[in-house]
Design an enzyme around this catalytic site. Structure first.
Site, mmCIF file in Angstrom:
data_model
loop_
_atom_site.group_PDB
_atom_site.id
_atom_site.type_symbol
_atom_site.label_atom_id
_atom_site.label_comp_id
_atom_site.label_asym_id
_atom_site.label_seq_id
_atom_site.Cartn_x
_atom_site.Cartn_y
_atom_site.Cartn_z
ATOM 1 N N HIS A 137 0.849 -1.197 0.000
ATOM 2 C CA HIS A 137 0.000 0.000 0.000
ATOM 3 C C HIS A 137 0.880 1.240 0.000
ATOM 4 O O HIS A 137 2.104 1.135 0.094
ATOM 5 C CB HIS A 137 -0.927 0.022 1.230
ATOM 6 C CG HIS A 137 -0.199 0.117 2.552
ATOM 7 N ND1 HIS A 137 0.186 -0.990 3.279
ATOM 8 C CD2 HIS A 137 0.238 1.193 3.269
ATOM 9 C CE1 HIS A 137 0.809 -0.603 4.379
ATOM 10 N NE2 HIS A 137 0.868 0.730 4.412
ATOM 11 N N HIS B 108 -5.643 -2.277 4.316
ATOM 12 C CA HIS B 108 -5.634 -1.095 3.457
ATOM 13 C C HIS B 108 -4.867 -1.397 2.183
ATOM 14 O O HIS B 108 -3.904 -2.156 2.169
ATOM 15 C CB HIS B 108 -5.097 0.159 4.139
ATOM 16 C CG HIS B 108 -3.754 0.058 4.793
ATOM 17 N ND1 HIS B 108 -3.205 -1.115 5.239
ATOM 18 C CD2 HIS B 108 -2.833 1.014 5.082
ATOM 19 C CE1 HIS B 108 -2.023 -0.873 5.772
ATOM 20 N NE2 HIS B 108 -1.771 0.410 5.682
ATOM 21 N N HIS C 13 4.691 7.220 2.644
ATOM 22 C CA HIS C 13 5.486 6.003 2.436
ATOM 23 C C HIS C 13 4.819 5.062 1.455
ATOM 24 O O HIS C 13 3.603 5.045 1.315
ATOM 25 C CB HIS C 13 5.743 5.263 3.752
ATOM 26 C CG HIS C 13 4.520 4.700 4.422
ATOM 27 N ND1 HIS C 13 3.782 5.392 5.343
ATOM 28 C CD2 HIS C 13 3.902 3.500 4.314
ATOM 29 C CE1 HIS C 13 2.781 4.646 5.776
ATOM 30 N NE2 HIS C 13 2.811 3.490 5.161
ATOM 31 N N HIS D 190 1.321 -0.727 14.725
ATOM 32 C CA HIS D 190 0.319 0.323 14.615
ATOM 33 C C HIS D 190 -0.952 -0.121 15.355
ATOM 34 O O HIS D 190 -1.365 -1.285 15.229
ATOM 35 C CB HIS D 190 -0.115 0.535 13.160
ATOM 36 C CG HIS D 190 0.937 1.022 12.223
ATOM 37 N ND1 HIS D 190 1.651 2.182 12.412
ATOM 38 C CD2 HIS D 190 1.346 0.535 11.024
ATOM 39 C CE1 HIS D 190 2.455 2.368 11.376
ATOM 40 N NE2 HIS D 190 2.307 1.374 10.535
ATOM 41 N N TYR E 264 9.174 1.944 9.840
ATOM 42 C CA TYR E 264 9.298 3.018 8.854
ATOM 43 C C TYR E 264 10.782 3.398 8.768
ATOM 44 O O TYR E 264 11.439 3.594 9.800
ATOM 45 C CB TYR E 264 8.572 4.284 9.300
ATOM 46 C CG TYR E 264 7.060 4.323 9.225
ATOM 47 C CD1 TYR E 264 6.325 3.644 8.272
ATOM 48 C CD2 TYR E 264 6.370 5.136 10.134
ATOM 49 C CE1 TYR E 264 4.943 3.749 8.224
ATOM 50 C CE2 TYR E 264 4.982 5.250 10.092
ATOM 51 C CZ TYR E 264 4.284 4.546 9.141
ATOM 52 O OH TYR E 264 2.916 4.668 9.098
ATOM 53 N N GLU F 38 8.043 1.437 4.186
ATOM 54 C CA GLU F 38 7.626 0.656 5.350
ATOM 55 C C GLU F 38 7.796 -0.823 5.054
ATOM 56 O O GLU F 38 7.490 -1.282 3.944
ATOM 57 C CB GLU F 38 6.142 0.957 5.650
ATOM 58 C CG GLU F 38 5.567 0.135 6.808
ATOM 59 C CD GLU F 38 4.109 0.492 7.118
ATOM 60 O OE1 GLU F 38 3.335 0.722 6.170
ATOM 61 O OE2 GLU F 38 3.765 0.528 8.306
HETATM 62 C C1 M3P Z 1 -0.504 2.626 9.161
HETATM 63 C C2 M3P Z 1 0.400 2.247 8.062
HETATM 64 C C3 M3P Z 1 -1.373 6.269 12.304
HETATM 65 C C4 M3P Z 1 -0.685 5.444 11.373
HETATM 66 C C5 M3P Z 1 -0.983 4.249 10.937
HETATM 67 C C6 M3P Z 1 -0.263 3.715 9.859
HETATM 68 C C7 M3P Z 1 -2.664 6.016 12.832
HETATM 69 O O1 M3P Z 1 -1.526 1.882 9.420
HETATM 70 O O2 M3P Z 1 0.183 1.256 7.452
HETATM 71 O O3 M3P Z 1 1.366 2.933 7.820
HETATM 72 O O4 M3P Z 1 -0.895 7.270 12.667
HETATM 73 FE FE FE Z 2 1.690 1.854 5.984
#
Ligand code: M3P
Ligand code: FE
Length: 309
Positions: A154, A201, A216, A248, A257, A267
């Site tokens: 993603h 996602h 990212h 997360h 990251y 990531e």
């Molecule tokens: C992710 C991702 C927040 C970040 C979440 C990030 C809530 O889920 O896949 O990078 O700050």
């Molecule tokens: Fe992510």
């Protein structure tokens, strides 16, 4: 067939400041497989377990960032239908001819209100993952080279007007909202996580004043142990790490990251749960953003909100 329409993230084209330094990083540290170079000087990569020719393309430029992010759709009829639907919605679309990207069919490109270029395409040459489709072994040597993620998973993109972006993805492209972080006043979304599949996602957006920014691109690892191994390899190669290894709260994904040599964040990611389109979206209030980002530390790292390319 249950899964139609937009299938999955297909490719990202990212700008780097020094091409050969970036090639060494993506090939030997991240462990992507180099699959080609074109007359424009772009270098093409795929993750070892992906079967299509490319998923990550880099080009040298004066500034880092993302040129476009693309999704593969089921077939040509789906591509035509989605282009018509985007136009009916009021968005301008452009056709990029087949072959403009190596081994990739015609692409439909459009710009989101957030300033990002999104592409849809139906065809990309299948070159396989190096494992036969009859009596396959579970993995082969490429899985041992560098961090070696299995696929492009993603992207998280930063830009203005993500409320409109959400409407385009959910009302036109068939995505559904999985999670969101509310703005401090609770009246809108500061960030949204959208899926076109069974994954937590396929793309995410955060509200940001400047258009077209990359937070990212994310690469899928097979296990938490593989994420920790990625962290070891990052340190062995003095890679600049931003956050993690941690988990997360949002998506429940396990993550690191880090930055490529040009400052593009990437990531290494695994896990999460498995939503279906009937999933009731999860909501995080802004005061819990820290848990959303880094559940064990409950910390809203400053870089998450401010460092983008
Ligand atoms: C992710 C991702 C927040 C970040 C979440 C990030 C809530 O889920 O896949 O990078 O700050
Ligand atoms: Fe992510």
């Amino acid at each position: 067939m249950a899964m139609t329409g937009v299938l999955r993230p297909g490719h990202a084209q990212v700008r780097v400041l020094n091409l050969e330094e970036a090639v060494r990083f993506y090939r030997d540290v991240l462990g992507l497989v180099e699959t080609g170079r074109d007359t424009q000087g772009r270098v093409y990569f795929k993750c070892w377990d992906e079967r299509d020719h490319n998923s990550y393309i880099i080009r040298e430029a004066d500034s880092a960032g993302i040129d476009f992010f693309a999704f593969k759709v089921l077939d040509r009829a789906t591509l035509d239908r989605l282009e018509a639907d985007l136009r009916a919605y009021g968005l301008a679309t452009e056709r990029i001819p087949a072959g403009e990207l190596l081994e990739t069919g015609e692409r439909v490109r459009f710009e989101l209100p957030s300033g990002h270029l999104i592409e849809l395409y139906a065809e990309k040459k299948a070159i396989g993952n190096g494992i036969p489709t009859v009596n396959p072994a579970p993995w082969h040597g490429a899985r041992e080279h560098g961090i070696a993620p299995v696929r492009l998973d993603h992207a998280l993109l930063y830009g203005p007007d993500i409320a409109q972006v959400q409407k385009i993805f959910t009302e036109v492209l068939g995505f559904y909202l999985v999670e969101r972080v509310l703005t401090p006043d609770g009246n809108g979304n500061a960030a949204i996580w959208l899926s076109c599949s069974h994954k937590v996602h396929d793309i995410a957006f955060a509200e940001y004043p400047e258009k077209g920014k990359l937070h990212h691109c994310s690469f899928m690892m097979e296990s938490w142990e593989q994420v920790l191994r990625a962290g070891d390899i990052m340190s062995m190669n003095k890679v600049a790490v931003d956050i993690g290894p941690t988990r997360h709260g949002v998506t429940r994904g396990c993550t690191i990251y880090a930055w490529d040599p040009s400052g593009n964040r990437f990531e290494t990611f695994m896990g999460g749960y498995q939503p279906y389109p009937d999933f009731e979206p999860l909501t995080w209030t802004f005061d819990n953003f820290g848990q959303g980002l880094d559940y064990p530390q409950r910390k809203l790292h400053e870089t998450f909100l401010t460092v983008v390319t």
